[in-house]
Design an enzyme around this catalytic site. Structure first.
Site, PDB file in Angstrom:
ATOM      1  N   CYS A 281       1.140  -1.555  -0.096  1.00 57.40           N
ATOM      2  CA  CYS A 281       0.272   0.078   0.484  1.00 57.40           C
ATOM      3  C   CYS A 281       0.794   1.477   0.004  1.00 57.40           C
ATOM      4  CB  CYS A 281      -0.991   0.441   1.296  1.00 57.40           C
ATOM      5  SG  CYS A 281       0.254   0.526   2.640  1.00 57.40           S
TER       6      CYS A 281
HETATM    7  N1  PPS Z   1      -4.930   0.186   9.729  1.00 54.49           N
HETATM    8  C1  PPS Z   1      -3.159   0.143  10.096  1.00 54.49           C
HETATM    9  N2  PPS Z   1      -3.082   0.535  11.378  1.00 54.49           N
HETATM   10  C2  PPS Z   1      -1.633   1.032  11.588  1.00 54.49           C
HETATM   11  N3  PPS Z   1      -0.571   0.285  10.510  1.00 54.49           N
HETATM   12  C3  PPS Z   1      -1.202  -0.723   9.455  1.00 54.49           C
HETATM   13  C4  PPS Z   1      -2.192  -0.153   9.384  1.00 54.49           C
HETATM   14  N4  PPS Z   1      -2.220  -1.827   8.351  1.00 54.49           N
HETATM   15  C5  PPS Z   1      -1.325  -1.570   7.841  1.00 54.49           C
HETATM   16  N5  PPS Z   1      -0.749  -0.823   8.765  1.00 54.49           N
HETATM   17  C6  PPS Z   1       1.115  -1.517   8.720  1.00 54.49           C
HETATM   18  O1  PPS Z   1       1.570  -1.947   7.689  1.00 54.49           O
HETATM   19  C7  PPS Z   1       2.161  -3.242   7.412  1.00 54.49           C
HETATM   20  C8  PPS Z   1       1.907  -3.495   6.589  1.00 54.49           C
HETATM   21  O2  PPS Z   1       0.195  -3.688   6.475  1.00 54.49           O
HETATM   22  P1  PPS Z   1      -0.356  -3.914   4.819  1.00 54.49           P
HETATM   23  O3  PPS Z   1       1.137  -3.801   3.667  1.00 54.49           O
HETATM   24  O4  PPS Z   1      -1.503  -5.064   4.590  1.00 54.49           O
HETATM   25  O5  PPS Z   1      -1.257  -2.382   5.420  1.00 54.49           O
HETATM   26  S1  PPS Z   1      -2.257  -2.166   4.049  1.00 54.49           S
HETATM   27  O6  PPS Z   1      -3.379  -2.461   4.708  1.00 54.49           O
HETATM   28  O7  PPS Z   1      -1.481  -2.219   3.053  1.00 54.49           O
HETATM   29  O8  PPS Z   1      -2.167  -0.589   4.627  1.00 54.49           O
HETATM   30  C9  PPS Z   1       1.573  -3.415   8.643  1.00 54.49           C
HETATM   31  O9  PPS Z   1       2.668  -3.904   9.241  1.00 54.49           O
HETATM   32  P2  PPS Z   1       1.823  -5.931  10.340  1.00 54.49           P
HETATM   33  O10 PPS Z   1       2.828  -5.428  11.600  1.00 54.49           O
HETATM   34  O11 PPS Z   1       2.647  -7.090   9.777  1.00 54.49           O
HETATM   35  O12 PPS Z   1       0.500  -5.743  10.256  1.00 54.49           O
HETATM   36  C10 PPS Z   1       1.566  -2.856   9.927  1.00 54.49           C
HETATM   37  O13 PPS Z   1       2.928  -2.218  10.776  1.00 54.49           O
END
Ligand code: PPS
Length: 325
Positions: A308
């Protein structure tokens, strides 16, 4: 509540063992290896050894076929999980002890729930030593918001929420940008709804170590990920060596509630438009967790979208480097 019962077991179920295994058999099974005290040039001993080892190999083969190895696998998996947990707790403790402003951006997927639980065990959620950052992209599933509320109650914390700048709420955002900016200009959508709020959150909280759920099994780009990465901020990847299956084993072991959409077939959950279900048999393949993300979406240059942008590239304002490089 998402439970592990919904996830296919990838390992054999332990059957009642028909244990004909004996210490004698164990010796036999190894005995076709020439003992070190028998010189290779000693024909008499060598021949005796061959005859005896052939017979013993036959016996061993028969015995081996009846050995139930499932309990050993269970035992090894259990030890593995203990070691992974110990190492993840150690990484988190180091992040807490050695930095002034740790923070955990949390998307509430399975690995994130594991990290939340570990942070809770370290006692750093309720006292806000490690704030949880939550980006409301205005395009999340309603279940995600509801799940966050439950986690906040269960672990006694309040997430620091950030969203697109200049809008009080989703309605205001929609009035200006409509509902399909992610189709008409996906880069602009990412910038407004994800990247800017994310970078602002790091800046606002002056984050010097960012805890996140990246793992080696997410895909080849992360295949050599370590538990810490230097930079600004430093990245703490407590689950770097975990596999997706380990996350689920851990959730099950501790009876933790997972994101409810896992039960609907989503191994990973993000925006509504960038998340699709994945057949369960694919979940635990290499890179399977994220295989339902960004399907059918393209970058402006026509390349396939896989990220993203939240964690991609240096932010010119904060000067902070990302965690996705
Ligand atoms: N809503 C929200 N709030 C806070 N942080 C977030 C959020 N969405 C994504 N992340 C952060 O981005 C990491 C990658 O997730 P994604 O690639 O799945 O992100 S996204 O959904 O495409 O935005 C994800 O890594 P993970 O710790 O593996 O979940 C987070 O660090």
């Amino acid at each position: 509540m998402a439970t592990l019962g919904a996830v296919p077991a990838s390992r054999p179920t332990a059957k009642p063992a028909l244990q004909v295994f004996s210490s004698r058999a164990r010796v036999h099974s190894c005995s076709n290896i020439r003992p070190s005290h028998v010189p290779a040039s000693s024909h008499r001993h060598h021949n005796l050894f061959l005859v005896s080892s052939r017979r013993q190999a036959t016996v061993a083969a028969a015995v081996k076929s009846e050995v139930d190895v499932a309990p050993w696998v269970e035992e090894a998996r259990s030890k593995r999980l203990q070691q992974l947990e110990e190492q993840a707790l150690d990484a988190l403790q180091k992040a807490v002890d050695n930095f002034e402003h740790p923070a955990f951006p949390c998307a509430l997927i399975a690995g994130d729930v594991v990290i939340l639980h570990l942070l809770h065990r370290l006692g750093v959620l309720s006292n806000n030593k490690v704030p949880v950052i939550f980006i409301d992209t205005f395009h999340l599933f309603p279940e995600t918001h509801a799940f966050l509320k439950r986690l906040e109650t269960n672990y006694s914390f309040q997430a620091r929420e950030f969203h697109a700048d200049g809008f009080a709420n989703k309605a205001e955002y929609k009035a200006k940008h409509g509902s399909d900016l992610y189709i008409t200009d996906i880069d602009e959508y990412d910038r407004i709804c994800k990247v800017e709020p994310f970078n602002r959150s790091l800046k606002t909280l002056d984050v010097d170590v960012m805890i996140n759920g990246r793992r080696r099994d997410h895909g080849f780009e992360r295949a050599h990920l370590e538990v810490f990465e230097g930079g600004k901020p430093v990245k703490c990847n407590p689950l770097a060596y975990w596999e997706f299956r380990d996350c689920w084993d851990y959730l099950q072991l501790h009876k933790l509630e997972a994101h409810p959409l896992h039960d609907e077939g989503f191994p990973s959950v993000g925006d509504v438009h960038s998340t699709i279900p994945v057949p369960r048999e694919k979940w635990f393949e290499y890179a399977g967790e994220r295989s339902g993300r960004f399907q059918g979406l393209q970058n402006k240059d026509g390349s396939v979208k896989t990220e993203c942008g939240i964690h991609v590239g240096d932010d010119p304002e904060t000067g902070m480097s990302n965690i996705r490089k």
